[in-house]
Scaffold this motif. Structure first.
Motif, PDB file in Angstrom:
ATOM      1  N   ALA A   7       7.337 102.405 -58.022  1.00 32.48           N
ATOM      2  CA  ALA A   7       7.117 103.729 -57.447  1.00 32.48           C
ATOM      3  C   ALA A   7       7.295 104.817 -58.504  1.00 32.48           C
ATOM      4  O   ALA A   7       8.033 104.658 -59.477  1.00 32.48           O
ATOM      5  N   ASP A  11       5.229 109.278 -55.272  1.00 36.16           N
ATOM      6  CA  ASP A  11       5.255 108.450 -54.062  1.00 36.16           C
ATOM      7  C   ASP A  11       6.394 108.802 -53.118  1.00 36.16           C
ATOM      8  O   ASP A  11       6.477 108.219 -52.022  1.00 36.16           O
ATOM      9  N   VAL A  59       6.198 100.386 -54.455  1.00 35.44           N
ATOM     10  CA  VAL A  59       5.246 100.688 -53.394  1.00 35.44           C
ATOM     11  C   VAL A  59       4.443  99.411 -53.131  1.00 35.44           C
ATOM     12  O   VAL A  59       3.993  98.749 -54.068  1.00 35.44           O
ATOM     13  N   GLU A  61       1.076  97.950 -51.784  1.00 39.98           N
ATOM     14  CA  GLU A  61      -0.295  98.363 -51.511  1.00 39.98           C
ATOM     15  C   GLU A  61      -1.057  97.232 -50.828  1.00 39.98           C
ATOM     16  O   GLU A  61      -0.932  96.069 -51.218  1.00 39.98           O
ATOM     17  N   ARG A  66      -1.602 102.588 -50.112  1.00 43.16           N
ATOM     18  CA  ARG A  66      -0.152 102.468 -49.955  1.00 43.16           C
ATOM     19  C   ARG A  66       0.184 102.088 -48.517  1.00 43.16           C
ATOM     20  O   ARG A  66      -0.322 102.694 -47.569  1.00 43.16           O
ATOM     21  N   ARG A  69       7.165  99.940 -48.551  1.00 47.15           N
ATOM     22  CA  ARG A  69       8.220 100.252 -49.511  1.00 47.15           C
ATOM     23  C   ARG A  69       9.077  99.015 -49.719  1.00 47.15           C
ATOM     24  O   ARG A  69       9.399  98.297 -48.774  1.00 47.15           O
TER      25      ARG A  69
END
Length: 397
Positions: A7, A11, A59, A61, A66, A69
């Protein structure tokens, strides 16, 4: 498909929003929850986490966008999953399981446990962790501390009940027709020296090989399987080191290391399997041999659009294999039937390996392929052979 990346400060708003969305979907927000204050505080904490060298904030994806977390910290003693939240729109697609499984593989690779905390009011997360083999080890305020380790997982899979049922003297893989050629061939390959069995188990091969006159040592990760071996041979006759066959060391030098009955596939990543080859090489004298018995993946038998094959269908036993062809994973489902409707199920996960990939692993560890046959009696290996005995050898000097 998903990927994770570290991250950045750009973000932090997303990280707060996705965490809030996941928590709200679980119905775990208090009635007096102050959303603006919480978001501001979480964004500040995320900025601090990005700068913290003791932790990694990621992050997640999915399809290039995105979607989640992930926070992980790593020490020489453990890998710790500090938090994972996925947006509700992409939950229940196996992504969380895949991420945790990857962390388990990382922890296994470094020989440390994977730890996490789970809130007691989050039963869905707890069920997932328990299904993946985590066990409660303590409490921390309103959270339970849970832990997974490769050794604990192997002891869970290969437990006392399985060890008691594993041996079938005189029948199946314990029959004289199977063990006789196996022991005779291994003794010849040992060439008068010492032999080391990776994943020695209950001593199915090691005990008769020792009785044949070959000094045998072993490595075994399951306490229960080793206890069963000890009912047949003591530690002086067959010394065994408790540990992972990809990393554990046994004193001395050997002319033969062997790994039978598909057991290398119990290592669930390519990296661990390569490490197993390298560990074999570390134990061998110059010119020593590493022998692997392994099945050939049966993907040609997969029915269209179905992920499973039936390997055995006997009156008291059915073997069903389910495949994940992207990860080269297969789970073997062993159904044993008793009287009436009585049945027992044992599952074992594997990573299958094509012969060509196995040869490349051997090359990475300094081996060359000396021979490959379809069985222990040196039957020719063909495109239709269901399994193979592959003999790899180190250079003589």
């Amino acid at each position: 498909m998903y990927r994770i990346r570290l991250a950045t400060v750009a973000d932090v708003v997303f990280l707060a929003e996705v965490t809030l969305a996941a928590t709200r979907a679980q119905g775990r927000l208090a009635a007096d929850f102050d959303e603006p204050a919480w978001l501001a505080g979480f964004e500040t904490w995320s900025r601090e986490s990005i700068e913290d060298p003791a932790t990694d904030l990621y992050v997640v994806e999915v399809d290039g966008s995105r979607a989640g977390r992930l926070r992980v910290s790593r020490t020489p003693e453990a890998v710790e999953l500090n938090g994972i939240q996925l947006h509700p729109d992409i939950q229940n697609r196996g992504i969380g399981t895949a991420i945790i499984t990857a962390l388990q593989s990382e922890a296994a690779r470094y020989g440390v446990p994977l730890k996490l905390n789970v809130e007691r009011d989050n039963p869905n997360a707890r069920r997932l962790y328990e299904r993946l083999g985590f066990t409660k080890t303590g409490e921390d305020g309103a959270e339970d501390v849970m832990q997974w380790s490769k050794a604990a997982e192997q002891n869970r899979l290969w437990n006392a009940d399985v060890a008691q049922r594993y041996d079938t003297p005189g029948d199946g893989m314990f029959s004289a027709d199977v063990l006789g050629p196996t022991v005779e061939r291994l003794a010849g390959l040992a060439d008068g020296g010492r032999a080391l069995e990776f994943a020695i188990g209950t001593g199915r091969v090691a005990v008769p090989l020792s009785e044949y006159g070959v000094p045998v040592s072993g490595i075994e990760l399951s306490d229960a399987m080793l206890e069963q071996l000890r009912t047949k041979a003591d530690a002086e006759t067959i010394p065994v080191v408790s540990g992972d066959m990809a990393t554990a060391r046994v004193p001395g030098e050997f002319t033969l290391v062997y790994l039978v009955y598909n057991t290398i596939s119990n290592l669930l990543t390519q990296e661990e399997q390569v490490a197993c080859f390298r560990n074999a090489a570390r134990h061998l004298s110059p010119g020593g041999r590493f022998v692997i018995e392994l099945w050939v993946p049966e993907l040609r038998r997969l029915p269209p659009s179905l992920p499973a094959t039936v390997g055995v269908a006997d009156p008291g036993y059915i073997l069903l294999d389910t495949y994940d062809v992207l990860k080269q994973h297969v789970v073997s489902h062993h159904f044993h039937f008793g009287e009436g409707t009585e049945a027992q199920l044992f599952r074992s996960p594997h990573r299958y390996i094509w012969p060509a990939e196995l040869d490349l692993m051997a090359q990475l560890a300094g081996f060359t392929l000396e021979s490959r046959h379809a069985d222990w009696t040196n039957t020719e290996f063909t495109a239709d052979s269901p399994s193979h005995i592959s003999v790899y050898r180190l250079p003589p000097t």
